[in-house]
Scaffold this motif. Structure first.
Motif, PDB file in Angstrom:
ATOM      1  N   ASN A  60       0.825  -1.116   0.157  1.00  0.00           N
ATOM      2  CA  ASN A  60      -0.095  -0.038   0.029  1.00  0.00           C
ATOM      3  C   ASN A  60       0.899   1.374   0.071  1.00  0.00           C
ATOM      4  OD1 ASN A  60      -2.209   1.589   0.196  1.00  0.00           O
ATOM      5  ND2 ASN A  60      -1.964   1.627   2.411  1.00  0.00           N
ATOM      6  N   LYS A  61       0.657   2.179  -1.096  1.00  0.00           N
ATOM      7  CA  LYS A  61       1.408   3.421  -1.152  1.00  0.00           C
ATOM      8  C   LYS A  61       2.905   3.187  -0.898  1.00  0.00           C
ATOM      9  CE  LYS A  61      -2.356   6.105   0.240  1.00  0.00           C
ATOM     10  NZ  LYS A  61      -3.091   7.066   1.187  1.00  0.00           N
ATOM     11  N   GLY A  62       3.358   2.179  -1.637  1.00  0.00           N
ATOM     12  CA  GLY A  62       4.815   1.886  -1.606  1.00  0.00           C
ATOM     13  C   GLY A  62       5.597   1.385  -0.318  1.00  0.00           C
ATOM     14  N   LYS A  63       4.719   0.792   0.547  1.00  0.00           N
ATOM     15  CA  LYS A  63       5.202   0.084   1.702  1.00  0.00           C
ATOM     16  C   LYS A  63       4.279  -1.197   1.881  1.00  0.00           C
ATOM     17  CE  LYS A  63       6.337   4.375   4.516  1.00  0.00           C
ATOM     18  NZ  LYS A  63       7.650   3.934   4.687  1.00  0.00           N
ATOM     19  N   VAL A  64       5.078  -2.035   2.680  1.00  0.00           N
ATOM     20  CA  VAL A  64       4.347  -3.399   3.058  1.00  0.00           C
ATOM     21  C   VAL A  64       3.548  -3.140   4.362  1.00  0.00           C
ATOM     22  CG1 VAL A  64       4.744  -5.934   3.503  1.00  0.00           C
ATOM     23  CG2 VAL A  64       6.079  -4.739   1.602  1.00  0.00           C
ATOM     24  N   GLU A  65       2.272  -3.359   4.138  1.00  0.00           N
ATOM     25  CA  GLU A  65       1.543  -3.545   5.417  1.00  0.00           C
ATOM     26  C   GLU A  65       1.568  -4.531   6.227  1.00  0.00           C
ATOM     27  OE1 GLU A  65      -1.520  -0.975   6.368  1.00  0.00           O
ATOM     28  OE2 GLU A  65      -0.902   0.645   4.749  1.00  0.00           O
ATOM     29  N   GLN A  66       1.846  -5.745   5.706  1.00  0.00           N
ATOM     30  CA  GLN A  66       1.888  -6.934   6.271  1.00  0.00           C
ATOM     31  C   GLN A  66       2.347  -8.274   5.681  1.00  0.00           C
ATOM     32  OE1 GLN A  66      -1.916  -8.353   7.911  1.00  0.00           O
ATOM     33  NE2 GLN A  66      -1.217 -10.009   9.104  1.00  0.00           N
ATOM     34  N   ILE A  67       3.099  -8.997   5.969  1.00  0.00           N
ATOM     35  CA  ILE A  67       3.667 -10.168   5.387  1.00  0.00           C
ATOM     36  C   ILE A  67       3.054 -11.221   6.276  1.00  0.00           C
ATOM     37  CG2 ILE A  67       5.566 -11.808   4.542  1.00  0.00           C
ATOM     38  CD1 ILE A  67       6.981  -8.992   3.972  1.00  0.00           C
ATOM     39  N   GLY A  68       2.508 -12.324   5.612  1.00  0.00           N
ATOM     40  CA  GLY A  68       1.966 -13.473   6.449  1.00  0.00           C
ATOM     41  C   GLY A  68       1.529 -14.749   5.425  1.00  0.00           C
ATOM     42  N   THR A  69       1.125 -15.653   6.138  1.00  0.00           N
ATOM     43  CA  THR A  69       0.347 -16.879   5.393  1.00  0.00           C
ATOM     44  C   THR A  69      -1.036 -16.511   4.807  1.00  0.00           C
ATOM     45  OG1 THR A  69      -0.537 -17.801   7.329  1.00  0.00           O
ATOM     46  CG2 THR A  69       1.507 -18.693   6.723  1.00  0.00           C
ATOM     47  N   PRO A  70      -1.721 -16.928   4.033  1.00  0.00           N
ATOM     48  CA  PRO A  70      -3.162 -16.364   3.831  1.00  0.00           C
ATOM     49  C   PRO A  70      -3.977 -16.432   4.855  1.00  0.00           C
ATOM     50  CG  PRO A  70      -2.045 -17.885   2.034  1.00  0.00           C
ATOM     51  CD  PRO A  70      -1.156 -18.118   3.068  1.00  0.00           C
ATOM     52  N   SER A  71      -3.875 -17.297   5.837  1.00  0.00           N
ATOM     53  CA  SER A  71      -4.802 -17.540   6.716  1.00  0.00           C
ATOM     54  C   SER A  71      -4.648 -16.274   7.782  1.00  0.00           C
ATOM     55  CB  SER A  71      -4.706 -18.829   7.609  1.00  0.00           C
ATOM     56  OG  SER A  71      -3.491 -18.935   8.101  1.00  0.00           O
ATOM     57  N   GLU A  72      -3.188 -16.085   8.045  1.00  0.00           N
ATOM     58  CA  GLU A  72      -2.907 -14.759   8.791  1.00  0.00           C
ATOM     59  C   GLU A  72      -3.342 -13.517   8.350  1.00  0.00           C
ATOM     60  OE1 GLU A  72       1.402 -16.691  10.708  1.00  0.00           O
ATOM     61  OE2 GLU A  72       1.492 -15.528   9.116  1.00  0.00           O
ATOM     62  N   VAL A  73      -3.075 -13.324   7.007  1.00  0.00           N
ATOM     63  CA  VAL A  73      -3.577 -11.809   6.624  1.00  0.00           C
ATOM     64  C   VAL A  73      -4.950 -11.801   6.434  1.00  0.00           C
ATOM     65  CG1 VAL A  73      -1.267 -11.515   5.373  1.00  0.00           C
ATOM     66  CG2 VAL A  73      -3.363 -12.613   4.186  1.00  0.00           C
ATOM     67  N   TYR A  74      -5.802 -13.040   6.298  1.00  0.00           N
ATOM     68  CA  TYR A  74      -7.307 -13.075   6.240  1.00  0.00           C
ATOM     69  C   TYR A  74      -8.093 -12.737   7.412  1.00  0.00           C
ATOM     70  CZ  TYR A  74     -12.086 -14.070   5.030  1.00  0.00           C
ATOM     71  OH  TYR A  74     -13.343 -13.894   4.785  1.00  0.00           O
ATOM     72  N   GLU A  75      -7.558 -13.602   8.556  1.00  0.00           N
ATOM     73  CA  GLU A  75      -8.098 -13.970   9.791  1.00  0.00           C
ATOM     74  C   GLU A  75      -7.524 -12.906  10.820  1.00  0.00           C
ATOM     75  OE1 GLU A  75     -10.448 -15.780  10.380  1.00  0.00           O
ATOM     76  OE2 GLU A  75     -10.389 -17.330   8.740  1.00  0.00           O
ATOM     77  N   ARG A  76      -6.269 -12.496  10.772  1.00  0.00           N
ATOM     78  CA  ARG A  76      -5.661 -11.563  11.734  1.00  0.00           C
ATOM     79  C   ARG A  76      -4.997 -10.451  11.056  1.00  0.00           C
ATOM     80  NH1 ARG A  76      -4.535 -16.576  13.000  1.00  0.00           N
ATOM     81  NH2 ARG A  76      -2.546 -16.569  12.462  1.00  0.00           N
ATOM     82  N   PRO A  77      -5.647  -9.663  10.189  1.00  0.00           N
ATOM     83  CA  PRO A  77      -4.988  -8.620   9.534  1.00  0.00           C
ATOM     84  C   PRO A  77      -4.567  -7.400  10.672  1.00  0.00           C
ATOM     85  CG  PRO A  77      -7.412  -8.191   9.517  1.00  0.00           C
ATOM     86  CD  PRO A  77      -6.982  -9.678  10.020  1.00  0.00           C
ATOM     87  N   SER A  78      -2.995  -6.916  10.064  1.00  0.00           N
ATOM     88  CA  SER A  78      -2.485  -6.176  11.195  1.00  0.00           C
ATOM     89  C   SER A  78      -2.923  -4.666  10.960  1.00  0.00           C
ATOM     90  CB  SER A  78      -0.923  -6.004  10.790  1.00  0.00           C
ATOM     91  OG  SER A  78      -0.579  -5.559   9.637  1.00  0.00           O
ATOM     92  N   THR A  79      -3.612  -4.244   9.988  1.00  0.00           N
ATOM     93  CA  THR A  79      -4.025  -2.996   9.832  1.00  0.00           C
ATOM     94  C   THR A  79      -5.594  -2.986   9.437  1.00  0.00           C
ATOM     95  OG1 THR A  79      -3.551  -2.437   7.614  1.00  0.00           O
ATOM     96  CG2 THR A  79      -1.953  -2.101   9.360  1.00  0.00           C
ATOM     97  N   GLU A  80      -6.061  -1.680   9.346  1.00  0.00           N
ATOM     98  CA  GLU A  80      -7.522  -1.899   8.846  1.00  0.00           C
ATOM     99  C   GLU A  80      -7.532  -2.002   7.267  1.00  0.00           C
ATOM    100  OE1 GLU A  80     -11.278   1.308   8.806  1.00  0.00           O
ATOM    101  OE2 GLU A  80     -10.000   1.215  10.526  1.00  0.00           O
ATOM    102  N   PHE A  81      -6.477  -1.204   6.674  1.00  0.00           N
ATOM    103  CA  PHE A  81      -6.212  -1.367   5.257  1.00  0.00           C
ATOM    104  C   PHE A  81      -6.140  -2.945   4.812  1.00  0.00           C
ATOM    105  CE2 PHE A  81      -3.654  -2.290   1.565  1.00  0.00           C
ATOM    106  CZ  PHE A  81      -4.226  -1.433   0.549  1.00  0.00           C
ATOM    107  N   VAL A  82      -5.579  -3.749   5.391  1.00  0.00           N
ATOM    108  CA  VAL A  82      -5.379  -5.239   5.149  1.00  0.00           C
ATOM    109  C   VAL A  82      -6.660  -5.623   5.298  1.00  0.00           C
ATOM    110  CG1 VAL A  82      -4.319  -7.421   5.563  1.00  0.00           C
ATOM    111  CG2 VAL A  82      -2.968  -5.164   5.670  1.00  0.00           C
ATOM    112  N   ALA A  83      -7.509  -5.467   6.289  1.00  0.00           N
ATOM    113  CA  ALA A  83      -8.780  -6.231   6.525  1.00  0.00           C
ATOM    114  C   ALA A  83      -9.862  -5.706   5.376  1.00  0.00           C
ATOM    115  CB  ALA A  83      -9.296  -5.643   7.904  1.00  0.00           C
TER     116      ALA A  83
END
Length: 336
Positions: A209-232
């Motif tokens: 997002n905008k030249g930065k990485v908001e989160q790196i994780g497995t598919p279940s991690e980024v879907y079930e436990r997003p680190s930011t509202e953007f990822v969610a």
């Protein structure tokens, strides 16, 4: 940890625009790694820096633990598959697949053997004498993949290679591509803006997002436990509970996320034990075949989406404006 690809404090500027801003992350050997994000988020710029088509403005790019910053593309142990496949129209399939080996001046017998192996792998063993124009889009995609893999690169870069295919074929090729990656054991770096594509294929996903990485994780991690509202909001559909609703439910100030498939519409005689509940008014019904999307609104005006599985063809629909009780497990909520 040893990485096949690593970014160390990488920035890429175009005039005053930061396409990539101070990125540091690694891609493990043999994994299917997806870079997912909206247009202009920096994912394709990162792919091009791995390939050597662009150099960082600052920082370093490593391939197989070697700093390749400034090294030209032809000296890097990578190959790229593009969305348009870039097959030579005047060459047949065998000649397209073996082109890289011919440039390297390998013996004709070895080229023929490796071409046959690649065509077997992509399940097109009898297509060798055909021209690209005689193939379907999915077949051309497989030939482009075979042409890239025949050089046995350390890393294969894929720049939205399924984007030109129709939905049904794209879903079939997702399974095929993942299967081939497991067979060859090569690190795949896959660029896409399609969330479902990334979730279904990847070992890990980087959300840009905008030249930065908001989160790196497995598919279940980024879907079930997003680190930011953007990822969610970007990965799938989410309901973000804010303000009055959230404080009344949990008595906490943090925002919370609940996915639409976790929410149930309770019947009047349903048990509420152990569930979080919220009153809402039914606003709309969107039929999508196997599922329906039910839209609700709370008294304070917050919108909520609920996924409902269509198990009956004549299922009674909720009447517009009806007040219902929505419920879910507290453990299904994710706090930011």
């Amino acid at each position: 940890m040893s990485y096949d690809v690593e970014f160390q404090n990488v920035t890429k500027k175009f005039d005053q625009f930061f396409a990539v801003d101070q990125l540091s992350f690694g891609i493990r050997k043999g994994e299917f790694f997806s870079m997912l994000g909206p247009s202009g988020s920096g994912k394709t710029t990162c792919l091009r820096m791995i390939a050597g088509f662009q150099d960082p403005s600052e920082g370093s790019v490593f391939l197989e633990n070697k700093d390749v910053t400034g090294v030209p593309p032809y000296l890097r142990n990578v190959n790229t598959v593009f969305q348009d496949y870039a097959l030579f129209p005047h060459l047949n399939v065998e000649e397209n697949v073996g082109y890289g080996l011919k440039i390297k001046k390998l013996p004709t017998s070895e080229i023929q053997t490796r071409v046959r192996e690649m065509l077997e792998m992509v399940r097109l063993p009898d297509a060798g004498k055909r021209k690209p124009s005689e193939l379907s889009g999915g077949q051309r995609q497989r030939i482009a993949l075979a042409r890239a893999l025949i050089n046995r690169p350390g890393v294969l870069l894929l720049d939205e290679p399924l984007g030109a295919l129709d939905l049904k074929l794209r879903e079939e090729m997702q399974i095929e591509l993942k299967s081939i990656q497991k067979k060859v054991g090569i690190t795949f770096v896959f660029v896409t803006h399609d969330q479902e594509e990334a979730l279904s294929m990847s070992d890990r996903i980087a959300i840009f997002n905008k030249g930065k990485v908001e989160q790196i994780g497995t598919p279940s991690e980024v879907y079930e436990r997003p680190s930011t509202e953007f990822v969610a909001n970007f990965v799938g559909i989410s309901n973000i509970l804010k303000g009055e609703e959230h404080r009344s439910i949990l008595g906490k100030s943090e925002n919370a996320m609940i996915r639409p498939e976790k929410i149930h519409v309770l019947d009047s005689d349903s048990s509420k034990d152990g569930l979080v509940t919220l009153n809402a008014f039914f606003k709309n019904h969107i039929y999508s075949g196997a599922t329906s999307r039910l839209l609700f609104e709370t008294k304070s005006g917050q919108s909520l989406v609920v996924f409902h599985q269509n198990q009956k063809t004549n299922e009674e629909k909720l009447s517009l404006g009806r007040e219902v009780l929505l419920a879910w497990k507290e453990s299904d909520m994710h706090l930011f």
